[in-house]
Design a protein around this motif. Structure first.
Motif, PDB file in Angstrom:
ATOM      1  N   GLY A  45      -9.619  12.516  19.158  1.00 32.12           N
ATOM      2  CA  GLY A  45      -9.136  11.144  19.302  1.00 32.12           C
ATOM      3  C   GLY A  45      -8.958  10.458  17.967  1.00 32.12           C
ATOM      4  N   VAL A  46      -9.904  10.691  17.052  1.00 33.43           N
ATOM      5  CA  VAL A  46      -9.801  10.107  15.712  1.00 33.43           C
ATOM      6  C   VAL A  46      -8.586  10.663  14.975  1.00 33.43           C
ATOM      7  CG1 VAL A  46     -10.907   9.952  13.450  1.00 33.43           C
ATOM      8  CG2 VAL A  46     -12.268   9.641  15.528  1.00 33.43           C
ATOM      9  N   ALA A  47      -8.361  11.985  15.089  1.00 30.86           N
ATOM     10  CA  ALA A  47      -7.243  12.616  14.391  1.00 30.86           C
ATOM     11  C   ALA A  47      -5.899  12.081  14.895  1.00 30.86           C
ATOM     12  CB  ALA A  47      -7.310  14.131  14.565  1.00 30.86           C
ATOM     13  N   VAL A  48      -5.760  11.957  16.209  1.00 33.00           N
ATOM     14  CA  VAL A  48      -4.511  11.439  16.780  1.00 33.00           C
ATOM     15  C   VAL A  48      -4.306   9.982  16.382  1.00 33.00           C
ATOM     16  CG1 VAL A  48      -3.294  10.915  18.919  1.00 33.00           C
ATOM     17  CG2 VAL A  48      -4.526  13.069  18.699  1.00 33.00           C
ATOM     18  N   ALA A  49      -5.381   9.198  16.417  1.00 33.42           N
ATOM     19  CA  ALA A  49      -5.281   7.793  16.017  1.00 33.42           C
ATOM     20  C   ALA A  49      -4.863   7.672  14.551  1.00 33.42           C
ATOM     21  CB  ALA A  49      -6.610   7.085  16.245  1.00 33.42           C
ATOM     22  N   LEU A  50      -5.409   8.520  13.704  1.00 32.05           N
ATOM     23  CA  LEU A  50      -5.029   8.501  12.285  1.00 32.05           C
ATOM     24  C   LEU A  50      -3.552   8.860  12.106  1.00 32.05           C
ATOM     25  CD1 LEU A  50      -8.167  10.136  10.598  1.00 32.05           C
ATOM     26  CD2 LEU A  50      -7.407   7.752  10.409  1.00 32.05           C
ATOM     27  N   GLY A  51      -3.067   9.804  12.926  1.00 30.97           N
ATOM     28  CA  GLY A  51      -1.643  10.137  12.861  1.00 30.97           C
ATOM     29  C   GLY A  51      -0.763   8.954  13.242  1.00 30.97           C
ATOM     30  N   ALA A  52      -1.168   8.222  14.291  1.00 27.79           N
ATOM     31  CA  ALA A  52      -0.407   7.042  14.717  1.00 27.79           C
ATOM     32  C   ALA A  52      -0.456   5.953  13.651  1.00 27.79           C
ATOM     33  CB  ALA A  52      -0.949   6.518  16.038  1.00 27.79           C
ATOM     34  N   ILE A  53      -1.627   5.745  13.050  1.00 24.25           N
ATOM     35  CA  ILE A  53      -1.757   4.744  11.983  1.00 24.25           C
ATOM     36  C   ILE A  53      -0.892   5.136  10.790  1.00 24.25           C
ATOM     37  CG2 ILE A  53      -3.371   3.752  10.307  1.00 24.25           C
ATOM     38  CD1 ILE A  53      -5.539   4.059  12.519  1.00 24.25           C
ATOM     39  N   ALA A  54      -0.887   6.424  10.459  1.00 22.46           N
ATOM     40  CA  ALA A  54      -0.064   6.893   9.337  1.00 22.46           C
ATOM     41  C   ALA A  54       1.418   6.631   9.592  1.00 22.46           C
ATOM     42  CB  ALA A  54      -0.308   8.389   9.112  1.00 22.46           C
ATOM     43  N   MET A  55       1.856   6.793  10.844  1.00 24.94           N
ATOM     44  CA  MET A  55       3.253   6.530  11.186  1.00 24.94           C
ATOM     45  C   MET A  55       3.595   5.066  10.955  1.00 24.94           C
ATOM     46  SD  MET A  55       5.203   7.297  14.797  1.00 24.94           S
ATOM     47  CE  MET A  55       6.973   7.002  14.991  1.00 24.94           C
ATOM     48  N   LEU A  57       2.020   2.886   8.979  1.00 24.34           N
ATOM     49  CA  LEU A  57       1.958   2.580   7.543  1.00 24.34           C
ATOM     50  C   LEU A  57       3.179   3.123   6.812  1.00 24.34           C
ATOM     51  CD1 LEU A  57      -1.838   3.220   6.841  1.00 24.34           C
ATOM     52  CD2 LEU A  57      -0.655   1.004   6.965  1.00 24.34           C
ATOM     53  N   PHE A  58       3.630   4.312   7.199  1.00 24.85           N
ATOM     54  CA  PHE A  58       4.832   4.872   6.558  1.00 24.85           C
ATOM     55  C   PHE A  58       6.036   3.965   6.780  1.00 24.85           C
ATOM     56  CE2 PHE A  58       8.794   7.228   7.310  1.00 24.85           C
ATOM     57  CZ  PHE A  58       9.042   7.660   6.011  1.00 24.85           C
ATOM     58  N   HIS A  59       6.196   3.465   7.996  1.00 24.82           N
ATOM     59  CA  HIS A  59       7.373   2.635   8.274  1.00 24.82           C
ATOM     60  C   HIS A  59       7.265   1.258   7.620  1.00 24.82           C
ATOM     61  CE1 HIS A  59       8.295   5.778  11.241  1.00 24.82           C
ATOM     62  NE2 HIS A  59       9.531   5.336  11.157  1.00 24.82           N
ATOM     63  N   LEU A  60       6.052   0.737   7.484  1.00 24.44           N
ATOM     64  CA  LEU A  60       5.891  -0.499   6.719  1.00 24.44           C
ATOM     65  C   LEU A  60       6.228  -0.257   5.251  1.00 24.44           C
ATOM     66  CD1 LEU A  60       2.613  -1.892   8.345  1.00 24.44           C
ATOM     67  CD2 LEU A  60       4.900  -2.899   8.500  1.00 24.44           C
ATOM     68  N   LEU A 434      -6.907  -4.822  13.550  1.00 22.78           N
ATOM     69  CA  LEU A 434      -5.914  -4.271  12.620  1.00 22.78           C
ATOM     70  C   LEU A 434      -5.667  -2.798  12.905  1.00 22.78           C
ATOM     71  CD1 LEU A 434      -4.130  -4.451  10.085  1.00 22.78           C
ATOM     72  CD2 LEU A 434      -6.185  -3.952   8.730  1.00 22.78           C
ATOM     73  N   ARG A 435      -6.750  -2.037  13.055  1.00 19.78           N
ATOM     74  CA  ARG A 435      -6.590  -0.613  13.348  1.00 19.78           C
ATOM     75  C   ARG A 435      -5.891  -0.406  14.685  1.00 19.78           C
ATOM     76  NH1 ARG A 435      -8.211   2.769  17.525  1.00 19.78           N
ATOM     77  NH2 ARG A 435     -10.272   1.777  17.532  1.00 19.78           N
ATOM     78  N   LYS A 436      -6.298  -1.176  15.685  1.00 23.79           N
ATOM     79  CA  LYS A 436      -5.693  -1.045  17.012  1.00 23.79           C
ATOM     80  C   LYS A 436      -4.219  -1.427  16.986  1.00 23.79           C
ATOM     81  CE  LYS A 436     -10.121  -2.094  19.238  1.00 23.79           C
ATOM     82  NZ  LYS A 436     -10.890  -3.108  19.998  1.00 23.79           N
ATOM     83  N   ALA A 437      -3.853  -2.442  16.199  1.00 24.70           N
ATOM     84  CA  ALA A 437      -2.455  -2.867  16.113  1.00 24.70           C
ATOM     85  C   ALA A 437      -1.605  -1.800  15.446  1.00 24.70           C
ATOM     86  CB  ALA A 437      -2.358  -4.187  15.353  1.00 24.70           C
ATOM     87  N   LEU A 438      -2.111  -1.213  14.363  1.00 26.70           N
ATOM     88  CA  LEU A 438      -1.357  -0.156  13.676  1.00 26.70           C
ATOM     89  C   LEU A 438      -1.187   1.058  14.576  1.00 26.70           C
ATOM     90  CD1 LEU A 438      -2.932  -0.369  10.101  1.00 26.70           C
ATOM     91  CD2 LEU A 438      -0.591  -0.983  10.734  1.00 26.70           C
TER      92      LEU A 438
END
Length: 705
Positions: A45-55, A57-60, A434-438
């Protein structure tokens, strides 16, 4: 989720409650539109969440710093495919369990995108002569996109894509006028995978540069509790009258839908709170569900976000997104004006009574404490008016939402305790809004990304085969034949068959055929896909008849939105019915009743040049020299037409209408919506005639004693 009131628990107990089962069933319709996500715990779950956050952040990052188009679109598709295969199960029975084939699909997605990025500019240069590996990777990408779309949006869209691919390959074997030269796998892969004319074309460009940023912006608003404020504000502002519950639904839909852009989510969120009050006011189950669905539908029409298709309008027309917001302003106001009229007529028709709308702070207190959310909502438009691009506007708007969230402790996207060092930094950030929004900003875009990639295949095929021009020619041929038959029929009654009349009838029939095509396509696919498909195959027919391109695209956009209230994909009414306990199809018919007046308005801006005044002439630049008298007149005519149609459909104006009055009102509304001086006079005359008839039926005053 019953609401307590000033009368305490007694009134709360008297209100019909929305059960957990009803909410769960309604959430299934949200999942049907947005997809049912896996919920993983632990390291996965942490790994998938980090992937979503990275996506996110990349687009920002890409919004502020320049990333080449092919790289940005490719990385976006790569992120979307990998997360889709990890988060969306291949079937319901595998939900919340990661399977080996999910990992294989995710690895293949990385390989396909990695191959494209590795070759850089050389990759596009050999699009006309792809290597064997290019073709293999291209076919794999198309299959992965079809599977990702199936997982996130259902099987219909992939089936439509396959039909278009078959059409591209079977061209020589098709009957006229559909015949074309035909294209093999090599040519299709070159077009769809190796250029910016297929999968990585306009749809994915808009998704990667705008839609995801607005999704992140909406997530920041959600987790700073803007949605709760908008609902509370609506209920506080609309109390005190029999129509208050209905009014609160309409205002809440507008405020809540503006930042979300999702009709089903708005319907469910508002319905869980508002249905008990609607029921207590006097709404029966199907009427309450219809009103909730109609309000939710407005989320796709409401500035500043509108739906995902609105961003595509800007890209197709090569105009500013601010111009799209401008064009949507009057039609949106007319849409909500129509629903407000229906609500007021409901209150009188059903003899509704006052119901306290809940125990909450006063309007002044709410505005003083949480009114900064309105600044967050307006930030995008303000930045665009200052000259920023849409990407930069939403980038800075996200930062504004983040900064303003700290005005109140309970809305802060990072808990105050993190800054006071009462909570460890990493744990505090991980549990923060913030984490949940990203994370939500990326997971909320996956189904749209898959749909846009699939639509890119369709657009690539249409461009390659010239299907758009062929389809337009066929529509125009049918419209021409129908127009000549109508004019010949009217000639029997002495109507002169002039060239102008023939041209007007041809345009009317073309608009009707186009609306029907968009509606039929919208029965099977989401709004975004429906708009893309019809923009490339149906819009050219209207444009060839002299309709301005912006009016043609807005016409298609509004009828694509009808898919939200049209069976079998009427997800908003079905979700509302799940909450109210009503019949899904009766609820759908009720939602049609509430939305129908406003959905005749698009004909006004394609059938007559003056009608484009409803779109504020299409841009800020042309608006500077616009004829405001004409704009006001056409807006007033539309408002009168909507009033007549609403009264006719409700069977109530100042009092219950007779059958004759009802049909006169409906005919008058249609006549006014048809933009010509003669029909306007007939329509207004019919409307005034019904008012006169109802005045004659007023109760006689008693004679003085």
């Amino acid at each position: 989720m019953g609401q307590t009131t000033g009368n305490g628990e007694a009134l709360d107990a008297a209100l019909p409650q929305v059960s957990d089962d009803a909410l769960a069933k309604a959430e299934e319709f949200v999942e049907e539109e947005e997809g049912a996500l896996n919920r993983f715990g632990g390291a996965l779950g942490v790994a998938v969440a980090l992937g979503a956050i990275a996506m996110s952040l990349f687009h920002l990052y890409a919004a502020y710093w320049i990333v080449p188009a092919m790289q940005l679109r490719g990385i976006h598709v790569g992120f979307a495919l990998v997360l889709t295969f990890l988060l969306y199960p291949v079937a319901k029975r595998y939900r919340d369990r990661l399977q080996w084939f999910d990992l294989v699909a995710a690895v293949l997605a990385l390989a396909v995108i990695g191959w494209m990025l590795y070759w850089g500019d050389d990759f596009g240069d050999r699009a006309t002569d792809p290597t064997t590996l290019d073709q293999v990777f291209g076919v794999i990408l198309i299959l992965l996109i079809l599977e990702a779309t199936r997982r996130s949006s259902g099987w219909v869209m992939p089936f439509v894509v396959v039909l278009f691919v078959v059409y591209a390959m079977a061209g020589p074997y098709l009957p006229p006028p559909w015949t074309h030269r035909g294209y093999d796998v090599s040519r299709l892969v070159g077009q769809l995978y190796m250029t910016l004319e297929g999968i990585f074309g306009v749809a994915i460009d808009v998704c990667a540069t705008l839609i995801i940023l607005f999704t992140i912006y909406g997530a920041f608003l959600q987790f700073s509790k803007a949605g709760k404020f908008f609902i509370d504000f609506s209920f506080a502002a609309m109390g005190g009258k029999p129509s208050s519950a209905g009014r609160a639904v309409v205002l809440g839909s507008f405020l809540l839908g503006g930042p979300s852009g999702s009709g089903v989510a708005t319907t469910v969120t508002l319905g869980s709170v508002a249905y008990p009050l609607l029921s207590k006011s006097g709404y029966e189950r199907n009427a309450a569900g219809g009103l909730l669905a109609a309000g939710g539908l407005g989320a796709i029409l409401s500035p500043p976000v509108l739906g995902a298709a609105a961003f595509l309008i800007a890209e197709f027309l090569k105009i500013s997104y601010l111009d799209v917001i401008l064009m949507a302003t009057i039609p949106t106001l007319l849409y909500y004006f129509g629903i407000f009229l229906m609500v007021e007529m409901d209150a009188r028709k059903y003899a509704m009574h006052d119901v306290p709308l809940g125990e909450h702070d006063s309007l002044a207190t709410l505005t003083r404490r949480y009114g900064f959310h309105f600044l967050s909502l307006a930030a995008i438009v303000v930045f665009m008016l200052m000259g920023y691009s849409p990407m930069m506007s939403v980038f800075w708007a996200v930062l504004v939402v983040f900064a303003l969230s700290f005005i109140q402790r309970d809305t802060a996207l990072i808990d105050y305790d993190v800054f006071a060092r009462r909570v460890p930094l990493v744990r505090g950030l991980w549990g923060s809004g913030l984490r949940k929004a990203l994370e939500s900003g990326s997971t909320g875009i996956l189904n749209v990304s898959a749909t846009c990639a699939s639509a890119g295949v369709i657009v690539g095929v249409v461009t390659l085969t010239g299907l758009g021009l062929k389809f337009s020619a066929i529509v125009l041929a049918y419209a021409d034949g129908g127009a000549q038959a109508l004019v010949k029929f009217w000639g029997l009654f002495g109507v002169a068959a002039t060239a102008a009349l023939l041209a007007q009838m041809k345009l009317l029939l073309t608009a009707l055929f186009t609306a029907l095509i968009v509606w039929i396509v919208g029965l099977a696919v989401p709004v975004t896909a429906s708009y893309i498909i019809c923009a490339v195959i149906a819009a050219p027919a209207l444009i060839r008849l002299g309709v301005p391109d912006f009016a043609a695209h807005m016409f298609i956009f509004y009828y694509a939105v009808l898919s939200e209230v049209s069976p079998p994909t009427a997800l908003s009414p079905f979700a509302a019915a799940a909450i109210t306990g009503g019949d899904p199809y009766k609820t759908t018919l009720q939602s049609w009743k509430y939305t129908m007046p406003a959905f005749l308005v698009p004909f006004m801006f394609v059938l007559d040049p003056a009608g484009t005044g409803l779109l504020l002439t299409g841009s800020l630049k042309t608006l500077e020299s616009a004829d405001w008298t004409s704009i006001l007149l056409v807006t007033a005519a539309a408002a009168i037409g909507i009033t007549a149609l609403a009264a006719g459909l409700q069977g109530w104006l100042f009092k219950k209408t007779s059958r004759l009055e009802k049909w006169i009102l409906i005919a008058a509304g249609v006549a006014i919506v048809y933009p010509s001086q003669g029909t306007d006079i007939v329509g207004v005359g019919g409307f005034l005639f019904v008012i006169f008839l109802q005045w004659l039926r007023r109760p006689a005053r008693p004679l003085p004693a």
